[in-house]
Design a protein around this motif. Structure first.
Motif, PDB file in Angstrom:
ATOM      1  N   ALA A 164      13.515   0.858  -6.793  1.00  0.00           N
ATOM      2  CA  ALA A 164      13.008   1.126  -7.410  1.00  0.00           C
ATOM      3  C   ALA A 164      11.835   1.664  -6.549  1.00  0.00           C
ATOM      4  CB  ALA A 164      12.274  -0.821  -8.326  1.00  0.00           C
ATOM      5  N   LEU A 165      10.373   1.861  -7.153  1.00  0.00           N
ATOM      6  CA  LEU A 165       9.574   2.129  -5.927  1.00  0.00           C
ATOM      7  C   LEU A 165       8.476   1.043  -6.575  1.00  0.00           C
ATOM      8  CD1 LEU A 165       7.927   5.671  -4.281  1.00  0.00           C
ATOM      9  CD2 LEU A 165       6.355   4.203  -5.454  1.00  0.00           C
ATOM     10  N   SER A 166       8.568   0.177  -5.244  1.00  0.00           N
ATOM     11  CA  SER A 166       6.949  -0.554  -5.097  1.00  0.00           C
ATOM     12  C   SER A 166       5.687  -0.013  -4.251  1.00  0.00           C
ATOM     13  CB  SER A 166       7.299  -1.550  -5.153  1.00  0.00           C
ATOM     14  OG  SER A 166       7.167  -2.236  -4.229  1.00  0.00           O
ATOM     15  N   VAL A 167       5.076  -0.873  -4.847  1.00  0.00           N
ATOM     16  CA  VAL A 167       2.731  -0.696  -4.031  1.00  0.00           C
ATOM     17  C   VAL A 167       2.507  -2.127  -4.176  1.00  0.00           C
ATOM     18  CG1 VAL A 167       1.199   0.405  -3.331  1.00  0.00           C
ATOM     19  CG2 VAL A 167       2.824   2.098  -5.106  1.00  0.00           C
ATOM     20  N   SER A 168       2.674  -2.403  -2.680  1.00  0.00           N
ATOM     21  CA  SER A 168       1.944  -3.646  -2.948  1.00  0.00           C
ATOM     22  C   SER A 168       0.718  -3.326  -2.135  1.00  0.00           C
ATOM     23  CB  SER A 168       2.869  -4.127  -1.714  1.00  0.00           C
ATOM     24  OG  SER A 168       4.018  -4.864  -1.948  1.00  0.00           O
ATOM     25  N   VAL A 169       0.123  -4.526  -2.268  1.00  0.00           N
ATOM     26  CA  VAL A 169      -1.315  -4.554  -1.733  1.00  0.00           C
ATOM     27  C   VAL A 169      -1.974  -6.600  -1.410  1.00  0.00           C
ATOM     28  CG1 VAL A 169      -2.255  -4.255  -4.645  1.00  0.00           C
ATOM     29  CG2 VAL A 169      -3.711  -3.797  -2.827  1.00  0.00           C
ATOM     30  N   PRO A 170      -2.850  -6.264  -1.212  1.00  0.00           N
ATOM     31  CA  PRO A 170      -3.481  -7.937  -0.607  1.00  0.00           C
ATOM     32  C   PRO A 170      -4.514  -7.679  -1.955  1.00  0.00           C
ATOM     33  CG  PRO A 170      -3.995  -6.585   1.655  1.00  0.00           C
ATOM     34  CD  PRO A 170      -3.404  -5.840   0.579  1.00  0.00           C
TER      35      PRO A 170
ATOM     36  N   THR B 256      -0.523   1.170 -10.431  1.00  0.00           N
ATOM     37  CA  THR B 256       1.139   2.020 -11.478  1.00  0.00           C
ATOM     38  C   THR B 256       1.177   3.347 -11.421  1.00  0.00           C
ATOM     39  OG1 THR B 256      -0.221  -0.295 -13.172  1.00  0.00           O
ATOM     40  CG2 THR B 256       1.657   1.465 -13.864  1.00  0.00           C
ATOM     41  N   ALA B 257       0.340   3.762 -11.666  1.00  0.00           N
ATOM     42  CA  ALA B 257       0.162   5.866 -12.226  1.00  0.00           C
ATOM     43  C   ALA B 257       0.998   6.332 -10.542  1.00  0.00           C
ATOM     44  CB  ALA B 257      -1.381   6.097 -12.501  1.00  0.00           C
ATOM     45  N   LEU B 258       0.414   6.012  -9.468  1.00  0.00           N
ATOM     46  CA  LEU B 258       1.365   6.537  -8.393  1.00  0.00           C
ATOM     47  C   LEU B 258       2.572   6.583  -8.117  1.00  0.00           C
ATOM     48  CD1 LEU B 258      -1.866   6.089  -5.883  1.00  0.00           C
ATOM     49  CD2 LEU B 258      -0.712   8.226  -7.106  1.00  0.00           C
ATOM     50  N   ALA B 259       2.667   4.738  -8.472  1.00  0.00           N
ATOM     51  CA  ALA B 259       4.209   4.664  -8.280  1.00  0.00           C
ATOM     52  C   ALA B 259       4.969   4.673  -9.433  1.00  0.00           C
ATOM     53  CB  ALA B 259       4.268   2.369  -8.651  1.00  0.00           C
ATOM     54  N   VAL B 260       4.631   5.675 -10.827  1.00  0.00           N
ATOM     55  CA  VAL B 260       5.569   5.690 -11.716  1.00  0.00           C
ATOM     56  C   VAL B 260       5.945   7.907 -11.215  1.00  0.00           C
ATOM     57  CG1 VAL B 260       5.122   7.239 -13.795  1.00  0.00           C
ATOM     58  CG2 VAL B 260       4.980   4.599 -13.479  1.00  0.00           C
ATOM     59  N   ARG B 261       4.600   8.393 -10.642  1.00  0.00           N
ATOM     60  CA  ARG B 261       4.261   9.639 -10.060  1.00  0.00           C
ATOM     61  C   ARG B 261       5.952   9.504  -9.135  1.00  0.00           C
ATOM     62  NH1 ARG B 261      -1.013  12.497  -7.656  1.00  0.00           N
ATOM     63  NH2 ARG B 261       0.217  10.890  -6.088  1.00  0.00           N
ATOM     64  N   GLY B 262       5.564   8.553  -7.768  1.00  0.00           N
ATOM     65  CA  GLY B 262       6.012   8.287  -6.662  1.00  0.00           C
ATOM     66  C   GLY B 262       8.088   8.367  -7.277  1.00  0.00           C
ATOM     67  N   ALA B 263       7.927   7.010  -8.000  1.00  0.00           N
ATOM     68  CA  ALA B 263       9.795   7.000  -8.320  1.00  0.00           C
ATOM     69  C   ALA B 263       9.772   8.259  -8.866  1.00  0.00           C
ATOM     70  CB  ALA B 263       9.755   5.934  -9.663  1.00  0.00           C
ATOM     71  N   GLY B 264       8.983   8.648 -10.416  1.00  0.00           N
ATOM     72  CA  GLY B 264       9.796   9.919 -11.229  1.00  0.00           C
ATOM     73  C   GLY B 264       9.495  11.155 -10.082  1.00  0.00           C
TER      74      GLY B 264
ATOM     75  N   ALA C 221      -0.010   7.549   1.075  1.00  0.00           N
ATOM     76  CA  ALA C 221      -1.149   8.303   1.484  1.00  0.00           C
ATOM     77  C   ALA C 221      -1.981   8.511   0.638  1.00  0.00           C
ATOM     78  CB  ALA C 221      -0.220   9.682   2.020  1.00  0.00           C
ATOM     79  N   ALA C 222      -1.207   8.990  -0.111  1.00  0.00           N
ATOM     80  CA  ALA C 222      -2.374   8.591  -1.601  1.00  0.00           C
ATOM     81  C   ALA C 222      -2.957   7.205  -1.407  1.00  0.00           C
ATOM     82  CB  ALA C 222      -1.636   8.973  -3.078  1.00  0.00           C
ATOM     83  N   CYS C 223      -2.900   5.613  -1.892  1.00  0.00           N
ATOM     84  CA  CYS C 223      -2.886   4.624  -1.750  1.00  0.00           C
ATOM     85  C   CYS C 223      -3.820   4.417  -0.344  1.00  0.00           C
ATOM     86  CB  CYS C 223      -2.528   4.052  -2.889  1.00  0.00           C
ATOM     87  SG  CYS C 223      -0.878   3.894  -1.866  1.00  0.00           S
ATOM     88  N   GLY C 224      -2.943   4.450   0.477  1.00  0.00           N
ATOM     89  CA  GLY C 224      -3.632   3.407   1.260  1.00  0.00           C
ATOM     90  C   GLY C 224      -2.897   2.234   1.544  1.00  0.00           C
ATOM     91  N   GLU C 225      -2.114   1.713   0.837  1.00  0.00           N
ATOM     92  CA  GLU C 225      -1.300   0.324   0.581  1.00  0.00           C
ATOM     93  C   GLU C 225       0.164   0.891   1.070  1.00  0.00           C
ATOM     94  OE1 GLU C 225      -2.977  -1.845   0.535  1.00  0.00           O
ATOM     95  OE2 GLU C 225      -4.667  -0.752  -0.712  1.00  0.00           O
ATOM     96  N   THR C 226       0.463  -0.595   1.077  1.00  0.00           N
ATOM     97  CA  THR C 226       2.481  -1.057   1.631  1.00  0.00           C
ATOM     98  C   THR C 226       3.289  -0.078   0.401  1.00  0.00           C
ATOM     99  OG1 THR C 226       1.542  -2.648   3.244  1.00  0.00           O
ATOM    100  CG2 THR C 226       4.141  -2.120   2.478  1.00  0.00           C
ATOM    101  N   VAL C 227       4.450   0.623   0.914  1.00  0.00           N
ATOM    102  CA  VAL C 227       4.706   1.472  -0.482  1.00  0.00           C
ATOM    103  C   VAL C 227       6.411   1.409   0.144  1.00  0.00           C
ATOM    104  CG1 VAL C 227       5.676   3.443  -1.319  1.00  0.00           C
ATOM    105  CG2 VAL C 227       3.588   3.258  -1.085  1.00  0.00           C
ATOM    106  N   ARG C 228       7.459   0.803  -1.146  1.00  0.00           N
ATOM    107  CA  ARG C 228       8.614   0.254  -0.220  1.00  0.00           C
ATOM    108  C   ARG C 228       9.629   1.117  -1.697  1.00  0.00           C
ATOM    109  NH1 ARG C 228       8.194  -5.821   0.341  1.00  0.00           N
ATOM    110  NH2 ARG C 228       6.920  -5.580  -1.171  1.00  0.00           N
ATOM    111  N   VAL C 229      10.853   1.208  -0.967  1.00  0.00           N
ATOM    112  CA  VAL C 229      12.075   1.962  -1.527  1.00  0.00           C
ATOM    113  C   VAL C 229      13.169   0.650  -1.916  1.00  0.00           C
ATOM    114  CG1 VAL C 229      13.724   3.304  -2.839  1.00  0.00           C
ATOM    115  CG2 VAL C 229      11.031   4.083  -1.812  1.00  0.00           C
ATOM    116  N   ALA C 230      13.520  -0.415  -3.170  1.00  0.00           N
ATOM    117  CA  ALA C 230      14.212  -1.125  -2.868  1.00  0.00           C
ATOM    118  C   ALA C 230      15.099  -1.133  -4.261  1.00  0.00           C
ATOM    119  CB  ALA C 230      13.358  -2.126  -3.476  1.00  0.00           C
ATOM    120  N   LEU C 231      16.715  -1.210  -3.543  1.00  0.00           N
ATOM    121  CA  LEU C 231      17.983  -1.703  -3.932  1.00  0.00           C
ATOM    122  C   LEU C 231      17.922  -3.400  -4.838  1.00  0.00           C
ATOM    123  CD1 LEU C 231      20.222   0.849  -2.177  1.00  0.00           C
ATOM    124  CD2 LEU C 231      18.697   1.594  -3.813  1.00  0.00           C
ATOM    125  N   LEU C 232      18.571  -2.757  -5.379  1.00  0.00           N
ATOM    126  CA  LEU C 232      18.896  -4.271  -6.096  1.00  0.00           C
ATOM    127  C   LEU C 232      21.217  -4.569  -5.264  1.00  0.00           C
ATOM    128  CD1 LEU C 232      18.889  -6.982  -8.076  1.00  0.00           C
ATOM    129  CD2 LEU C 232      19.990  -5.463  -9.410  1.00  0.00           C
TER     130      LEU C 232
END
Length: 269
Positions: A229-235, A248-256, A96-107
């Protein structure tokens, strides 16, 4: 569906009996309830006990209860359920904060699997399917997860990837890439992972898809271990240096935030 293995089916039938009553059973009771031969019951119970799925009840000779291994499996399942549920909530807020695709991934071995995903609201967007597996070294989330491993464990996973390659590729000791921009040289990848571990952020520029860039941050549990890991993907058409910094700031904040929900205290980087 493939053919069911009778011995495995019977073993699960035995384990599921312990969900009833007071949670303890004797071998004769198992034999009677499932209609199994006594020898078969004895062999299955002995095997389950040897693998710690069943344990003898000290104060009640001849009776068994579920062992520690069933608890460990259940705990791991619950851990992933909690992570997926909490991850979806945090991903929604980040998206919602960036309008881009956000994912949470495991290894998972040498691959990443996405357990939570929220797609972008833009017409041109990265659409990510939950449950999809991708080579970890080709994605920002995967590189973040690999960087969070102890060096020997990380090298073991990379070794498995190399050992599984066809002959001509294995001889060159190159990892399989998903795009021309994928890092396929093991030494270059190790150096990149060391940098990611020091920085606490991973960036992927067209390495898993030629039209997509991505940034990822580590999600830690209460012990401080990197568990996701929480990631943000963008075209790539919406990617530049300024946008990279914002995401990067949003990903760090979301992961935190997700780490805090899992009991972690302190920064994630």
């Amino acid at each position: 569906m493939g053919r069911l293995v009778p011995a495995v089916t019977r073993a699960f039938d035995i384990l599921e009996l312990f969900l009833q009553g007071d949670g303890t059973l004797s071998a004769p009771e198992i034999t009677r309830r499932l209609g199994l031969p006594r020898t078969t019951t004895h062999e299955l119970v002995s095997t389950l006990a040897a693998r710690h799925y069943l344990v003898a009840v000290p104060e009640r000779p001849g009776r068994y209860r579920l062992g520690v291994r069933t608890y460990q499996l259940g705990s791991r399942y619950a851990e992933r359920l909690d992570l997926a549920a909490e991850g979806r909530e945090v991903a929604r807020g980040t998206a919602a904060a960036c309008g881009e695709t956000v994912r949470v991934a495991l290894l998972e071995d040498a691959h990443v699997i996405h357990v939570a995903t929220v797609d972008s609201t833009h017409a041109v967007r990265m659409v990510a399917a939950a449950g999809r597996r991708l080579p970890a070294h080709c994605t920002a989330a995967g590189k973040m997860l690999l960087a969070g491993l102890p060096a020997d464990e990380r090298d073991g996973l990379l070794g498995e990837l190399l050992d599984g390659l066809p002959g001509e590729l294995a001889d060159g000791r190159r990892l399989i890439g998903m795009t021309p921009w994928s890092v396929t040289d093991p030494d270059a990848l190790r150096a990149a992972l060391d940098g990611i571990a020091a920085l606490g952020v991973a960036v992927e520029r067209r390495e898993s898809h030629p039209d997509v860039c991505c940034v990822a941050a580590p999600v830690r549990d209460r012990s401080g271990r990197v568990v996701a890991a929480l990631s943000v993907s963008v075209p790539v058409i919406r990617w530049d240096e300024a946008r990279e910094g914002e995401l990067t700031a949003l990903a760090v904040r979301g992961a935190g935030e997700l780490s805090a929900r899992l009991g972690h205290r302190g920064p994630v980087r």
